[in-house]
Design a protein around this motif. Structure first.
Motif, PDB file in Angstrom:
ATOM      1  N   GLU A 151      50.530 -16.398   7.425  1.00 27.38           N
ATOM      2  CA  GLU A 151      50.464 -15.928   6.049  1.00 27.38           C
ATOM      3  C   GLU A 151      51.721 -15.185   5.662  1.00 27.38           C
ATOM      4  O   GLU A 151      52.187 -15.255   4.615  1.00 27.38           O
ATOM      5  CB  GLU A 151      49.565 -14.609   6.268  1.00 27.38           C
ATOM      6  CG  GLU A 151      49.136 -13.852   5.017  1.00 27.38           C
ATOM      7  CD  GLU A 151      47.979 -12.948   5.081  1.00 27.38           C
ATOM      8  OE1 GLU A 151      47.766 -11.984   4.235  1.00 27.38           O
ATOM      9  OE2 GLU A 151      47.287 -12.960   5.998  1.00 27.38           O
ATOM     10  N   VAL A 152      52.384 -14.827   6.717  1.00 25.91           N
ATOM     11  CA  VAL A 152      53.892 -14.272   6.503  1.00 25.91           C
ATOM     12  C   VAL A 152      54.671 -15.377   6.028  1.00 25.91           C
ATOM     13  O   VAL A 152      55.456 -15.339   5.074  1.00 25.91           O
ATOM     14  CB  VAL A 152      54.462 -13.397   7.636  1.00 25.91           C
ATOM     15  CG1 VAL A 152      55.961 -13.007   7.567  1.00 25.91           C
ATOM     16  CG2 VAL A 152      53.766 -12.302   8.059  1.00 25.91           C
ATOM     17  N   PHE A 153      54.670 -16.598   6.727  1.00 22.10           N
ATOM     18  CA  PHE A 153      55.399 -17.565   6.483  1.00 22.10           C
ATOM     19  C   PHE A 153      55.214 -17.961   4.976  1.00 22.10           C
ATOM     20  O   PHE A 153      56.368 -18.234   4.232  1.00 22.10           O
ATOM     21  CB  PHE A 153      55.182 -18.787   7.474  1.00 22.10           C
ATOM     22  CG  PHE A 153      55.572 -20.068   7.004  1.00 22.10           C
ATOM     23  CD1 PHE A 153      56.851 -20.431   7.370  1.00 22.10           C
ATOM     24  CD2 PHE A 153      54.794 -21.045   6.206  1.00 22.10           C
ATOM     25  CE1 PHE A 153      57.626 -21.742   7.012  1.00 22.10           C
ATOM     26  CE2 PHE A 153      55.637 -22.157   6.047  1.00 22.10           C
ATOM     27  CZ  PHE A 153      56.658 -22.497   6.325  1.00 22.10           C
ATOM     28  N   HIS A 154      53.896 -18.261   4.531  1.00 19.59           N
ATOM     29  CA  HIS A 154      53.838 -18.710   3.047  1.00 19.59           C
ATOM     30  C   HIS A 154      54.267 -17.689   2.163  1.00 19.59           C
ATOM     31  O   HIS A 154      54.641 -17.900   0.934  1.00 19.59           O
ATOM     32  CB  HIS A 154      52.490 -19.250   3.001  1.00 19.59           C
ATOM     33  CG  HIS A 154      52.081 -20.669   3.768  1.00 19.59           C
ATOM     34  ND1 HIS A 154      52.425 -21.588   3.268  1.00 19.59           N
ATOM     35  CD2 HIS A 154      51.325 -20.600   4.838  1.00 19.59           C
ATOM     36  CE1 HIS A 154      52.052 -22.667   3.919  1.00 19.59           C
ATOM     37  NE2 HIS A 154      51.386 -21.914   5.285  1.00 19.59           N
ATOM     38  N   LYS A 155      53.818 -16.223   2.517  1.00 19.17           N
ATOM     39  CA  LYS A 155      54.360 -15.208   1.473  1.00 19.17           C
ATOM     40  C   LYS A 155      55.863 -15.243   1.264  1.00 19.17           C
ATOM     41  O   LYS A 155      56.185 -15.018   0.346  1.00 19.17           O
ATOM     42  CB  LYS A 155      53.704 -13.858   1.985  1.00 19.17           C
ATOM     43  CG  LYS A 155      53.946 -12.867   0.992  1.00 19.17           C
ATOM     44  CD  LYS A 155      53.203 -11.420   1.549  1.00 19.17           C
ATOM     45  CE  LYS A 155      51.635 -11.686   1.366  1.00 19.17           C
ATOM     46  NZ  LYS A 155      50.951 -10.574   1.999  1.00 19.17           N
ATOM     47  N   PHE A 156      56.570 -15.527   2.402  1.00 21.40           N
ATOM     48  CA  PHE A 156      58.093 -15.606   2.377  1.00 21.40           C
ATOM     49  C   PHE A 156      58.584 -16.757   1.383  1.00 21.40           C
ATOM     50  O   PHE A 156      59.355 -16.440   0.688  1.00 21.40           O
ATOM     51  CB  PHE A 156      58.657 -15.591   3.837  1.00 21.40           C
ATOM     52  CG  PHE A 156      60.273 -15.452   3.819  1.00 21.40           C
ATOM     53  CD1 PHE A 156      60.980 -14.488   3.071  1.00 21.40           C
ATOM     54  CD2 PHE A 156      60.813 -16.540   4.434  1.00 21.40           C
ATOM     55  CE1 PHE A 156      62.261 -14.466   2.979  1.00 21.40           C
ATOM     56  CE2 PHE A 156      62.347 -16.309   4.707  1.00 21.40           C
ATOM     57  CZ  PHE A 156      63.041 -15.491   3.995  1.00 21.40           C
TER      58      PHE A 156
END
Length: 251
Positions: A72-77
């Motif tokens: 989730e962090v990856f896609h948000k970044f």
């Protein structure tokens, strides 16, 4: 017993946040003086680890920092960096996917690789796009050609090639210029009979519309490049982590 009851109540949450913020401010101020500015990897690793500890041990309702959290962090970044999907290429995103399940490990102390790799490629692509915008706006547009563009980035994929990215940029700029060009034509038609109004040819209006859009894009890109330093992009990365833990938690 009363103190214990207060500490377990919701009223104590703001107190925890204030105390934690104060302690982190002091810690980071001290850390900033001691860290070597030429070694951002070490500095970022300390910040990331401290943020991870705060989120897991100090947050009143922590999520588990695992592979799902990492993804989730990856896609948000990525979305924070290039939400319009007109800078990075599909091949870049595919190459980044190896980091989908490792950000949680980096938060827990593993060497930071995801941020540095993604940020390096992103800044390189941003420089490429800056050059492309100048090329596109250097020559007149032909508005007699029927073309279409998907303006909603959520319905669009990342460009599969540099040619496709160029086409997305060109059509987006052409649309912006066309909008101004038509407004200028309307203004000319409304005022052409007025005394002292200077009636301009279509070619002049098109050039002036391009010049206006060019100035706007140049200001936008200059601000973007000045703002998106390594430190600022790292803050964006950490904010992707904190907001994944909780939408109201920011770094």
């Amino acid at each position: 017993q009363k103190i214990a009851q207060f500490m377990m109540s919701k009223k104590f949450i703001p107190v925890i946040l204030v105390l934690t913020a104060a302690s982190f401010f002091i810690a980071f101020q001290s850390q900033g003086r001691n860290d070597n500015d030429d070694n951002p990897k070490s500095r970022y690793a300390k910040i990331l680890r401290n943020v991870g500890i705060l989120l897991e041990e100090g947050h009143y309702s922590p999520k588990k920092i695992d592979d799902a959290f990492s993804k989730e962090v990856f896609h948000k970044f990525i979305d924070e960096l290039d939400g319009e999907k007109n800078i990075l290429l599909k091949s870049d995103i595919e190459g980044f996917k190896k980091y989908e399940n490792v950000i949680d490990n980096e938060i827990h102390g593993a060497p930071i690789e995801s941020f540095f790799d993604i940020n390096t490629v992103y800044l390189k692509r941003l420089n490429e796009v800056t050059v492309l915008y100048k090329e596109i706006l250097a020559k007149p547009f032909d508005f007699t050609i029927n073309e279409d563009i998907q303006m909603d980035a959520e319905k669009r994929s990342f460009p599969s090639s540099e040619k496709e990215r160029y086409d997305i940029l060109r059509k987006g700029v052409k649309y912006a210029v066309l909008d101004r060009y038509v407004n200028m034509q309307d203004d000319r038609d409304k005022n052409k009979d007025k005394k002292d109004f200077k009636v301009k040819a279509d070619s002049t209006l098109e050039r002036e519309a391009r010049e206006q859009v060019s100035k706007q894009i140049n200001r936008y890109l200059a601000t973007k490049k000045n703002r998106e330093t390594n430190d600022e992009n790292f803050s964006t990365f950490v904010n992707a982590i904190t907001s994944t833990m909780d939408p109201h938690t920011t770094y």
